[in-house]
Scaffold this motif. Structure first.
Motif, PDB file in Angstrom:
ATOM      1  N   ARG A  53      43.063  29.408  33.795  1.00  0.00           N
ATOM      2  CA  ARG A  53      42.998  30.855  34.083  1.00  0.00           C
ATOM      3  C   ARG A  53      41.559  31.344  33.976  1.00  0.00           C
ATOM      4  O   ARG A  53      41.111  32.186  34.753  1.00  0.00           O
ATOM      5  CB  ARG A  53      43.887  31.638  33.111  1.00  0.00           C
ATOM      6  CG  ARG A  53      45.312  31.742  33.544  1.00  0.00           C
ATOM      7  CD  ARG A  53      46.091  32.808  32.815  1.00  0.00           C
ATOM      8  NE  ARG A  53      45.710  33.034  31.433  1.00  0.00           N
ATOM      9  CZ  ARG A  53      46.550  33.154  30.426  1.00  0.00           C
ATOM     10  NH1 ARG A  53      47.853  33.062  30.628  1.00  0.00           N
ATOM     11  NH2 ARG A  53      46.125  33.369  29.206  1.00  0.00           N
ATOM     12  N   PHE A  57      39.344  33.196  36.824  1.00  0.00           N
ATOM     13  CA  PHE A  57      38.686  34.484  36.566  1.00  0.00           C
ATOM     14  C   PHE A  57      37.189  34.365  36.829  1.00  0.00           C
ATOM     15  O   PHE A  57      36.583  35.224  37.472  1.00  0.00           O
ATOM     16  CB  PHE A  57      38.943  34.944  35.120  1.00  0.00           C
ATOM     17  CG  PHE A  57      38.391  36.314  34.832  1.00  0.00           C
ATOM     18  CD1 PHE A  57      39.190  37.431  34.974  1.00  0.00           C
ATOM     19  CD2 PHE A  57      37.069  36.488  34.441  1.00  0.00           C
ATOM     20  CE1 PHE A  57      38.673  38.712  34.725  1.00  0.00           C
ATOM     21  CE2 PHE A  57      36.547  37.752  34.191  1.00  0.00           C
ATOM     22  CZ  PHE A  57      37.362  38.864  34.334  1.00  0.00           C
ATOM     23  N   HIS A  62      36.531  40.584  41.288  1.00  0.00           N
ATOM     24  CA  HIS A  62      37.545  41.469  40.707  1.00  0.00           C
ATOM     25  C   HIS A  62      37.299  42.916  41.117  1.00  0.00           C
ATOM     26  O   HIS A  62      37.275  43.807  40.293  1.00  0.00           O
ATOM     27  CB  HIS A  62      37.539  41.346  39.178  1.00  0.00           C
ATOM     28  CG  HIS A  62      37.752  39.947  38.712  1.00  0.00           C
ATOM     29  ND1 HIS A  62      38.992  39.421  38.516  1.00  0.00           N
ATOM     30  CD2 HIS A  62      36.868  38.959  38.444  1.00  0.00           C
ATOM     31  CE1 HIS A  62      38.875  38.163  38.133  1.00  0.00           C
ATOM     32  NE2 HIS A  62      37.601  37.860  38.087  1.00  0.00           N
ATOM     33  N   CYS A 123      36.359  43.567  29.897  1.00  0.00           N
ATOM     34  CA  CYS A 123      37.376  42.525  29.983  1.00  0.00           C
ATOM     35  C   CYS A 123      38.302  42.611  28.777  1.00  0.00           C
ATOM     36  O   CYS A 123      37.899  43.037  27.693  1.00  0.00           O
ATOM     37  CB  CYS A 123      36.725  41.147  30.000  1.00  0.00           C
ATOM     38  SG  CYS A 123      35.784  40.824  31.495  1.00  0.00           S
ATOM     39  N   GLU A 127      41.274  37.800  28.724  1.00  0.00           N
ATOM     40  CA  GLU A 127      40.337  37.329  29.744  1.00  0.00           C
ATOM     41  C   GLU A 127      39.137  36.639  29.090  1.00  0.00           C
ATOM     42  O   GLU A 127      38.688  35.588  29.554  1.00  0.00           O
ATOM     43  CB  GLU A 127      39.871  38.496  30.609  1.00  0.00           C
ATOM     44  CG  GLU A 127      40.967  39.030  31.517  1.00  0.00           C
ATOM     45  CD  GLU A 127      40.656  40.385  32.111  1.00  0.00           C
ATOM     46  OE1 GLU A 127      41.203  40.662  33.211  1.00  0.00           O
ATOM     47  OE2 GLU A 127      39.891  41.182  31.506  1.00  0.00           O
TER      48      GLU A 127
END
Length: 140
Positions: A53, A57, A62, A123, A127
């Motif tokens: 993940r 990211f 984003h 974040c 994250e």
């Protein structure tokens, strides 16, 4: 001064010099480790960071113009370069930069700043844990 007296005088100053050198090394080393930072963010998130993940990211945009990889590279194992200013950036992965993630105040400052650049917000702890798990997973 005789050689024996010089040697004795030198011995008296060694403990002070040794203590000063140790203090300088401790100051350079920082107050934490990447593993402790990962544990901190995982605890705040209530779940362990997941490297895959974190990789997703790190390499994705984003909502902003940049991803983390825009400046730090993909993978972030070599020197990076700020996308706007061109300023050199040390490798982000701890295996390639022993100073990475060893100063809590610096970690918090740069994550806050860089998350705002990349995600246009701070974040979450999850994250941060995921990205740090990814960075720690990168080995030489």
């Amino acid at each position: 001064m005789k050689p024996a007296l010089t040697w004795i005088k030198h011995l008296r100053t060694m403990p002070l010099a040794t203590a000063l050198a140790a203090a300088a090394l401790a100051a350079q080393a920082g107050d934490t480790t990447p593993a402790q930072q990962l544990e901190r963010f995982s605890t705040q998130a209530g779940a362990a960071g997941q490297a895959e993940r974190g990789r997703i990211f790190f390499t994705s945009r984003h909502g902003a113009e940049w991803s983390c990889a825009s400046c730090h590279g993909s993978p972030p194992t070599g020197a990076g370069k700020h996308a706007a200013t061109g300023k050199a950036i040390e490798p982000l992965a701890p295996a390639f930069n022993p100073q990475a993630f060893t100063d809590t105040a610096r970690v918090d400052k740069w994550l806050r700043r860089n998350c705002k650049d990349v995600a246009q917000r701070e974040c979450s702890a999850a994250e941060k844990a995921d990205v740090l798990a990814y960075l720690i997973s990168l080995k030489r």
